[in-house]
Design an enzyme around this catalytic site. Structure first.
Site, mmCIF file in Angstrom:
data_model
loop_
_atom_site.group_PDB
_atom_site.id
_atom_site.type_symbol
_atom_site.label_atom_id
_atom_site.label_comp_id
_atom_site.label_asym_id
_atom_site.label_seq_id
_atom_site.Cartn_x
_atom_site.Cartn_y
_atom_site.Cartn_z
ATOM 1 N N HIS A 214 -2.441 -4.273 -11.037
ATOM 2 C CA HIS A 214 -3.274 -3.111 -11.071
ATOM 3 C C HIS A 214 -3.633 -3.330 -12.622
ATOM 4 C CE1 HIS A 214 -2.863 -0.615 -7.509
ATOM 5 N NE2 HIS A 214 -1.349 -1.247 -7.536
ATOM 6 N N GLU B 3 -10.274 -0.425 -5.414
ATOM 7 C CA GLU B 3 -9.442 -1.132 -4.774
ATOM 8 C C GLU B 3 -10.239 -2.308 -4.309
ATOM 9 O OE1 GLU B 3 -6.307 0.065 -2.454
ATOM 10 O OE2 GLU B 3 -6.751 2.212 -2.336
ATOM 11 N N CYS C 62 0.865 -1.220 -0.052
ATOM 12 C CA CYS C 62 0.074 0.032 -0.023
ATOM 13 C C CYS C 62 0.872 1.377 0.045
ATOM 14 C CB CYS C 62 -0.946 -0.029 1.471
ATOM 15 S SG CYS C 62 -1.832 1.465 1.425
ATOM 16 N N CYS D 251 -4.810 6.036 -4.078
ATOM 17 C CA CYS D 251 -4.182 4.629 -4.142
ATOM 18 C C CYS D 251 -2.751 5.060 -4.508
ATOM 19 C CB CYS D 251 -4.793 3.698 -4.812
ATOM 20 S SG CYS D 251 -3.917 2.146 -5.046
ATOM 21 N N GLY E 2 -1.400 2.303 -6.955
ATOM 22 C CA GLY E 2 -2.436 2.790 -8.169
ATOM 23 C C GLY E 2 -1.632 3.833 -9.089
#
Length: 280
Positions: free
Chosen positions: A166, A215, A73, A224, A227
């Site tokens: 992703h 997510e 994360c 994110c 992301g």
């Protein structure tokens, strides 16, 4: 149990000090679901445990709001850096944090004696479809500008892993996107055996893009970090932007650089503490 609520660009998590609080592994998923509930718990996109580590300065053990474990994360790891410095667990401004066996290196920038922003070496972007993972026919190793059908509509996606998977999808209108409708169908699409995080992106110019994210295990979040990294890698691969880009999310801006020569992605963004608390 003591906790700290923190966020990076509105991507908010509940942080628990694993040095002082020992919680059995089998109890964590249910605890995470209860704490993450925004009506009956503390409220957050998930829970992150900050633990001791033999391989790095600290370990980040991260869970999505539904209790599932996540590998990485980006916003969360910046907040871990702020937590350990601001609370005196380290006095270093260059630290290492391991998550699911992958170590990241972070540079902390201070303001008023506390961490304000953090730059993270997010490592090498993974483009191999098998390792992301995303299902492809046997002739392809990468998924770049490839068609996917969701709810009967054709989209073009580029797939990248930044430690977690992703799919970056380009759209003309981010603001009015019906993300609650289409997000779950991307997440659980048959081409993604471990589900997927989906970024819906509009390119503004060579140095700026706008992004919303769905997510896996959480739903739409305000930002994110991984992301944002995947988005910029995708934009560069598709010839849409330069290698240093500001990604505008619902919760704020994160700067991403893909150093093509070294093949490393760097993420720089804020980390903020909301409050400390105790819950029964």
């Amino acid at each position: 149990m003591k906790f700290t609520k923190m966020h990076g660009c509105g991507n908010d998590y509940i942080y628990i000090n694993g040095f002082t609080q020992d919680i059995a592994e089998e109890n964590k998923p249910e605890l995470v679901r209860k704490l993450s509930d925004r009506h009956f718990g503390v409220g957050g996109d998930g829970v992150i445990f900050i633990n001791p580590s033999e391989e790095a300065d600290f370990e980040m053990e991260m869970y999505n709001a539904d209790g599932s474990r996540a590998e990485m994360c980006g916003n969360g790891i910046r907040c871990v850096a702020k937590y350990v410095y601001d609370k005196g667990l380290t006095d270093k401004t260059d630290i290492s944090i391991i998550s699911c066996g992958k170590t990241k290196y972070l540079e902390l920038f201070l303001k008023g004696g506390k961490v304000d922003t953090v730059k993270v070496n997010m490592g090498i972007p993974e483009l191999n479809a098998d390792k992301i993972p995303v299902l492809v026919d046997g002739r392809k190793e990468q998924v770049v500008d490839e068609e996917i059908i969701v709810l009967g509509k054709e989209y073009k996606m580029t797939c990248v892993s930044m430690g977690n998977p992703h799919a970056v999808v380009y759209v003309d209108d981010v603001d009015n996107l019906e993300i609650e409708q289409i997000g779950p169908y991307f997440e659980k699409h048959e081409r993604f055996p471990k589900r997927i995080n989906t970024e819906f992106v509009k390119v503004l110019d060579r140095k700026n893009v706008q992004m919303r994210v769905w997510e896996r295990g959480t739903g739409e979040t305000l930002a994110c970090g991984t992301g944002c990294c995947a988005t910029v890698v995708s934009c560069v691969l598709n010839g849409l932007t330069d290698e240093v880009v500001k990604v505008k999310t619902l919760g704020g801006e994160i700067e991403i650089e893909w150093d093509r020569e070294a093949n490393l992605v760097y993420m720089t963004g804020p980390a903020e503490t909301v409050f400390d608390g105790t819950i029964e």
